[in-house]
Motif scaffolding. Structure first.
Motif, mmCIF file in Angstrom:
data_model
loop_
_atom_site.group_PDB
_atom_site.id
_atom_site.type_symbol
_atom_site.label_atom_id
_atom_site.label_comp_id
_atom_site.label_asym_id
_atom_site.label_seq_id
_atom_site.Cartn_x
_atom_site.Cartn_y
_atom_site.Cartn_z
ATOM 1 N N LEU A 195 0.846 -1.199 0.000
ATOM 2 C CA LEU A 195 0.000 0.000 0.000
ATOM 3 C C LEU A 195 0.880 1.247 0.000
ATOM 4 C CD1 LEU A 195 -2.719 -0.954 2.657
ATOM 5 C CD2 LEU A 195 -2.948 -0.928 0.164
ATOM 6 N N ASP A 212 -6.849 1.642 7.998
ATOM 7 C CA ASP A 212 -6.407 0.755 6.914
ATOM 8 C C ASP A 212 -7.558 0.307 6.012
ATOM 9 O OD1 ASP A 212 -4.034 -0.002 5.947
ATOM 10 O OD2 ASP A 212 -3.650 -1.627 7.356
ATOM 11 N N THR A 213 -8.729 0.842 6.255
ATOM 12 C CA THR A 213 -9.890 0.379 5.488
ATOM 13 C C THR A 213 -10.666 1.548 4.881
ATOM 14 O OG1 THR A 213 -11.117 0.336 7.554
ATOM 15 C CG2 THR A 213 -10.239 -1.764 6.782
ATOM 16 N N SER A 214 -10.001 2.660 4.644
ATOM 17 C CA SER A 214 -10.550 3.841 3.965
ATOM 18 C C SER A 214 -11.680 4.542 4.720
ATOM 19 C CB SER A 214 -10.983 3.517 2.533
ATOM 20 O OG SER A 214 -12.212 2.847 2.522
ATOM 21 N N LYS A 216 -6.864 8.960 -0.006
ATOM 22 C CA LYS A 216 -6.523 8.187 1.191
ATOM 23 C C LYS A 216 -5.462 7.180 0.766
ATOM 24 C CE LYS A 216 -10.978 8.904 3.363
ATOM 25 N NZ LYS A 216 -12.289 8.371 3.744
ATOM 26 N N CYS A 249 -4.163 4.735 2.034
ATOM 27 C CA CYS A 249 -4.338 3.303 2.317
ATOM 28 C C CYS A 249 -5.241 2.651 1.275
ATOM 29 C CB CYS A 249 -4.916 3.087 3.718
ATOM 30 S SG CYS A 249 -6.671 3.482 3.876
ATOM 31 N N THR A 250 -5.774 3.476 0.359
ATOM 32 C CA THR A 250 -6.652 2.902 -0.674
ATOM 33 C C THR A 250 -5.921 2.765 -2.001
ATOM 34 O OG1 THR A 250 -7.427 5.043 -1.463
ATOM 35 C CG2 THR A 250 -8.679 4.034 0.326
#
Ligand code: FES
Ligand code: FES
Length: 172
Positions: free
Chosen positions: A24, A43-45, A60, A62-63
């Motif tokens: 990521l 970690d999951t937007s 973001k 992490c996306t």
């Protein structure tokens, strides 16, 4: 495991490296480049703590995969301060007491920066919408909105003209 070589401009400086296809972007920034101002909250937007600018737009990180950043221009919170001078958003968060733990603050400022780039004079409602992807668990949002209003006003003020050295004007 496939490895890719990427070249990315971050805060005006070119970085390159080999990354796994699954890495990521936020992990590459933090773990490989040590640009740890970009935080990971979920970690999951969901939280927006990892928000950076990619080609001027809030993303973001992490996306996004690190390989997807190849050839792009990124701005992280470390790039806000220029020549030892805080960015108006950093000033605003300080002056308006817009943080407590500060965990959300880098992502909040980067989301606000993207907003102010497309809308230099946002209403309170537009500011609230602009940071709606960013969560703060401490402060509530009143002072965050005030900080962004502070920065918006400061960024709209005319900048003092730079007088070239040796052009006079200082008297004898
Ligand atoms: S860590 Fe990316 S949105 Fe929460
Ligand atoms: S200041 Fe703590 S999460 Fe926003």
């Amino acid at each position: 495991m496939s490895i890719h070589h990427i070249r990315v401009t971050i805060n005006g400086k070119l970085y390159e490296g080999d990354v796994e296809a699954r890495t990521l972007l936020v992990h590459w920034l933090r773990d490989s480049l040590r640009l740890t101002g970009t935080h990971i909250g979920c970690d999951t937007s969901s939280c927006g703590a990892c928000t950076i600018l990619v080609d001027g737009k809030a993303v973001k990180s992490c996306t996004m995969l690190a390989v997807q950043a190849d050839g792009r221009e990124l701005l992280t919170v470390e790039g806000l301060e220029q020549n030892g001078k805080l960015h108006p958003l950093q000033e605003g968060f300080h002056v308006e007491h817009a943080l407590q733990c500060g965990y959300c603050t880098p992502g909040m400022m980067m989301a606000a920066l993207a907003l102010l780039k497309r809308n230099p004079d946002p209403s309170e409602q537009e500011i609230r919408e602009g940071i709606s992807g960013n969560l703060c668990r401490c402060t509530g949002y009143v002072n965050i909105v005030k900080a962004i209003q502070y920065a918006a006003q400061k960024l709209r003020e005319p900048q003092p003209e730079q007088v070239p050295a040796g052009s006079g004007g200082g008297g004898e």
